[in-house]
Design a protein around this motif. Structure first.
Motif, PDB file in Angstrom:
ATOM      1  N   GLY A 286       0.803  -1.217   0.000  1.00 23.57           N
ATOM      2  CA  GLY A 286       0.000   0.000   0.000  1.00 23.57           C
ATOM      3  C   GLY A 286       0.833   1.262   0.000  1.00 23.57           C
ATOM      4  O   GLY A 286       0.355   2.320   0.444  1.00 23.57           O
TER       5      GLY A 286
ATOM      6  N   CYS B 291       5.347   7.547 -14.885  1.00 25.79           N
ATOM      7  CA  CYS B 291       4.356   6.546 -14.475  1.00 25.79           C
ATOM      8  C   CYS B 291       4.062   5.520 -15.556  1.00 25.79           C
ATOM      9  O   CYS B 291       3.195   4.648 -15.363  1.00 25.79           O
ATOM     10  CB  CYS B 291       3.069   7.244 -14.038  1.00 25.79           C
ATOM     11  SG  CYS B 291       3.283   8.252 -12.549  1.00 25.79           S
TER      12      CYS B 291
ATOM     13  N   GLY C 238       2.786   8.961  -3.193  1.00 19.12           N
ATOM     14  CA  GLY C 238       2.328  10.070  -4.022  1.00 19.12           C
ATOM     15  C   GLY C 238       2.135  11.344  -3.215  1.00 19.12           C
ATOM     16  O   GLY C 238       2.538  12.436  -3.627  1.00 19.12           O
ATOM     17  N   ILE C 239       1.538  11.219  -2.047  1.00 17.73           N
ATOM     18  CA  ILE C 239       1.315  12.387  -1.183  1.00 17.73           C
ATOM     19  C   ILE C 239       2.647  12.988  -0.753  1.00 17.73           C
ATOM     20  O   ILE C 239       2.830  14.209  -0.763  1.00 17.73           O
ATOM     21  CB  ILE C 239       0.483  11.982   0.049  1.00 17.73           C
ATOM     22  CG1 ILE C 239      -0.930  11.578  -0.385  1.00 17.73           C
ATOM     23  CG2 ILE C 239       0.421  13.123   1.059  1.00 17.73           C
ATOM     24  CD1 ILE C 239      -1.755  10.959   0.714  1.00 17.73           C
TER      25      ILE C 239
ATOM     26  N   GLN D 220      -2.867  10.458  -8.976  1.00 22.11           N
ATOM     27  CA  GLN D 220      -3.933  11.191  -8.291  1.00 22.11           C
ATOM     28  C   GLN D 220      -3.391  12.242  -7.333  1.00 22.11           C
ATOM     29  O   GLN D 220      -4.055  13.239  -7.070  1.00 22.11           O
ATOM     30  CB  GLN D 220      -4.826  10.201  -7.537  1.00 22.11           C
ATOM     31  CG  GLN D 220      -5.646   9.301  -8.451  1.00 22.11           C
ATOM     32  CD  GLN D 220      -6.399   8.234  -7.705  1.00 22.11           C
ATOM     33  OE1 GLN D 220      -5.857   7.596  -6.791  1.00 22.11           O
ATOM     34  NE2 GLN D 220      -7.653   8.021  -8.067  1.00 22.11           N
ATOM     35  N   ALA D 221      -2.188  12.022  -6.812  1.00 29.41           N
ATOM     36  CA  ALA D 221      -1.595  12.970  -5.873  1.00 29.41           C
ATOM     37  C   ALA D 221      -0.914  14.140  -6.570  1.00 29.41           C
ATOM     38  O   ALA D 221      -0.577  15.141  -5.928  1.00 29.41           O
ATOM     39  CB  ALA D 221      -0.581  12.257  -4.980  1.00 29.41           C
TER      40      ALA D 221
ATOM     41  N   GLN E  31      -0.020   2.180  -9.914  1.00 28.58           N
ATOM     42  CA  GLN E  31       0.605   3.469  -9.627  1.00 28.58           C
ATOM     43  C   GLN E  31      -0.374   4.639  -9.730  1.00 28.58           C
ATOM     44  O   GLN E  31       0.028   5.807  -9.587  1.00 28.58           O
ATOM     45  CB  GLN E  31       1.800   3.709 -10.561  1.00 28.58           C
ATOM     46  CG  GLN E  31       1.466   4.084 -12.007  1.00 28.58           C
ATOM     47  CD  GLN E  31       1.154   2.901 -12.892  1.00 28.58           C
ATOM     48  OE1 GLN E  31       0.656   1.895 -12.440  1.00 28.58           O
ATOM     49  NE2 GLN E  31       1.474   3.019 -14.174  1.00 28.58           N
ATOM     50  N   LEU E  32      -1.659   4.360  -9.947  1.00 31.30           N
ATOM     51  CA  LEU E  32      -2.646   5.433 -10.086  1.00 31.30           C
ATOM     52  C   LEU E  32      -2.656   6.392  -8.894  1.00 31.30           C
ATOM     53  O   LEU E  32      -2.816   7.605  -9.089  1.00 31.30           O
ATOM     54  CB  LEU E  32      -4.039   4.849 -10.305  1.00 31.30           C
ATOM     55  CG  LEU E  32      -5.172   5.874 -10.500  1.00 31.30           C
ATOM     56  CD1 LEU E  32      -4.920   6.739 -11.727  1.00 31.30           C
ATOM     57  CD2 LEU E  32      -6.529   5.163 -10.607  1.00 31.30           C
ATOM     58  N   PRO E  33      -2.479   5.931  -7.645  1.00 28.24           N
ATOM     59  CA  PRO E  33      -2.456   6.883  -6.525  1.00 28.24           C
ATOM     60  C   PRO E  33      -1.381   7.964  -6.649  1.00 28.24           C
ATOM     61  O   PRO E  33      -1.559   9.079  -6.161  1.00 28.24           O
ATOM     62  CB  PRO E  33      -2.200   5.986  -5.315  1.00 28.24           C
ATOM     63  CG  PRO E  33      -2.786   4.671  -5.693  1.00 28.24           C
ATOM     64  CD  PRO E  33      -2.465   4.533  -7.162  1.00 28.24           C
TER      65      PRO E  33
ATOM     66  N   TRP F 117       1.952   3.038  -2.571  1.00 28.99           N
ATOM     67  CA  TRP F 117       1.733   3.991  -3.657  1.00 28.99           C
ATOM     68  C   TRP F 117       1.033   5.267  -3.190  1.00 28.99           C
ATOM     69  O   TRP F 117       1.441   6.383  -3.551  1.00 28.99           O
ATOM     70  CB  TRP F 117       0.927   3.338  -4.781  1.00 28.99           C
ATOM     71  CG  TRP F 117       1.643   2.263  -5.527  1.00 28.99           C
ATOM     72  CD1 TRP F 117       1.364   0.920  -5.501  1.00 28.99           C
ATOM     73  CD2 TRP F 117       2.753   2.411  -6.422  1.00 28.99           C
ATOM     74  NE1 TRP F 117       2.234   0.223  -6.314  1.00 28.99           N
ATOM     75  CE2 TRP F 117       3.099   1.117  -6.892  1.00 28.99           C
ATOM     76  CE3 TRP F 117       3.494   3.505  -6.859  1.00 28.99           C
ATOM     77  CZ2 TRP F 117       4.140   0.899  -7.786  1.00 28.99           C
ATOM     78  CZ3 TRP F 117       4.546   3.285  -7.756  1.00 28.99           C
ATOM     79  CH2 TRP F 117       4.857   2.003  -8.199  1.00 28.99           C
ATOM     80  N   ALA F 118      -0.027   5.144  -2.413  1.00 30.82           N
ATOM     81  CA  ALA F 118      -0.786   6.328  -1.992  1.00 30.82           C
ATOM     82  C   ALA F 118       0.036   7.269  -1.102  1.00 30.82           C
ATOM     83  O   ALA F 118       0.143   8.468  -1.396  1.00 30.82           O
ATOM     84  CB  ALA F 118      -2.084   5.914  -1.303  1.00 30.82           C
TER      85      ALA F 118
ATOM     86  N   HIS G 193     -11.029  10.125 -12.174  1.00 34.55           N
ATOM     87  CA  HIS G 193     -10.172   9.619 -11.099  1.00 34.55           C
ATOM     88  C   HIS G 193      -9.117  10.629 -10.653  1.00 34.55           C
ATOM     89  O   HIS G 193      -8.472  10.406  -9.615  1.00 34.55           O
ATOM     90  CB  HIS G 193      -9.461   8.340 -11.569  1.00 34.55           C
ATOM     91  CG  HIS G 193     -10.387   7.222 -11.902  1.00 34.55           C
ATOM     92  ND1 HIS G 193     -10.851   6.316 -10.975  1.00 34.55           N
ATOM     93  CD2 HIS G 193     -10.956   6.858 -13.087  1.00 34.55           C
ATOM     94  CE1 HIS G 193     -11.656   5.441 -11.553  1.00 34.55           C
ATOM     95  NE2 HIS G 193     -11.725   5.739 -12.837  1.00 34.55           N
TER      96      HIS G 193
END
Length: 268
Positions: free
Chosen positions: A104, A125, A110-111, A139-140, A134-136, A106-107, A168
């Motif tokens: 977990g 990416c 990114g932040i 998104q960040a 790697q979408l998170p 990735w999220a 998204h």
């Protein structure tokens, strides 16, 4: 400092080369990170100072273990390394099989990238979709740049990906077309297609397709890099892209407008 995510809808339109070029020309301190689950390209293409090989064990994989105790600038940079030429990079996974070890991460990664105090971050990416691990990271990001070519199939995939990604991602969207400098009509056709979409593309860039210039970012270059079409077009793009990251995010702008709704009107 802020995060820009660069990705493609399909195929290999040159995302890694474009990210390397942007990093090399970036006007501020910057970290290039490989977030492509397909595997690292930079470790194969580039070398450390003095021509030494890069350490393929130092990067996202080593960070995944250390990052469970917390992330921050010092932790991120401790798992990064420098290319010959001075660009700081965080190497990606060696193979797709290593993606599972990211868990977990990735999220929060990114932040953390978007909130780094010491550097902007350019994330390569790779190919992106609604179910990409790697979408998170995308998104960040404050700015998401989709890279394509001027071919019909590439533009068709770009349209499909934008139509999906807009649901998204809450970030400024940009498109970078990699095309021969003489292929201006083809690039204009890409812009025409984007104009017909309901998705708001805030920035559009044309990066020269230039095998001579690109060879420098594949360990095969000779001659003067600064005289190549790639660098001539990339210099302006890097400057503009970095200025976009310096702008307040949409969320920051909305909060300011809510707090001071009449301030802008009073200045007119």
């Amino acid at each position: 400092m802020a995060l820009v995510a660069m990705a493609s809808a399909k195929g290999s339109p040159g995302v890694t080369t474009a990210a390397l070029v942007m990093g090399a020309l970036w006007p501020r301190q910057v970290l290039l990170t490989e977030c492509d689950p397909a595997g690292s390209d930079v470790a194969i293409r580039m070398t450390a100072p003095g021509g030494q090989p890069l350490n393929s064990d130092r990067g996202l994989v080593s960070l995944a273990a250390a990052g469970r105790k917390g992330l921050g600038d010092e932790v991120i940079m401790a798992h990064s390394q420098q290319l010959d030429g001075g660009l700081d990079v965080m190497l990606g996974v060696r193979s797709p099989e290593q993606v599972g070890g990211m868990g977990g991460l990735w999220a929060p990664l990114g932040i953390t990238f978007n909130q780094m105090q010491s550097a902007d971050v350019i994330a390569d990416c790779g190919r992106i979709g609604a179910s990409s691990p790697q979408l998170p990271v995308v998104q960040a990001a404050r700015l998401v740049v989709l890279v394509c070519t001027a071919t019909g199939s590439s533009v068709a995939h770009l349209r499909e990906r934008l139509a999906t990604l807009v649901h998204h991602v809450d970030a400024r969207l940009a498109v970078m077309v990699v095309a021969d400098p003489k292929q201006r009509d083809g690039v204009k056709q890409v812009w025409s297609v984007l104009d017909q979409m309901s998705v708001r593309i805030e920035h559009r860039w044309h990066l020269a397709y230039d095998p001579v210039g690109a060879a420098f970012f594949d360990g095969r270059g000779h001659g003067r890099l600064d005289r190549t079409a790639l660098i001539r077009t990339a210099s302006d793009i890097a400057a503009e892209m970095s200025s976009v990251l310096a702008m307040p995010s949409r969320h920051e702008f909305d909060m300011a407008q809510a707090a001071f709704p009449n301030e802008r009107e009073g200045r007119r």
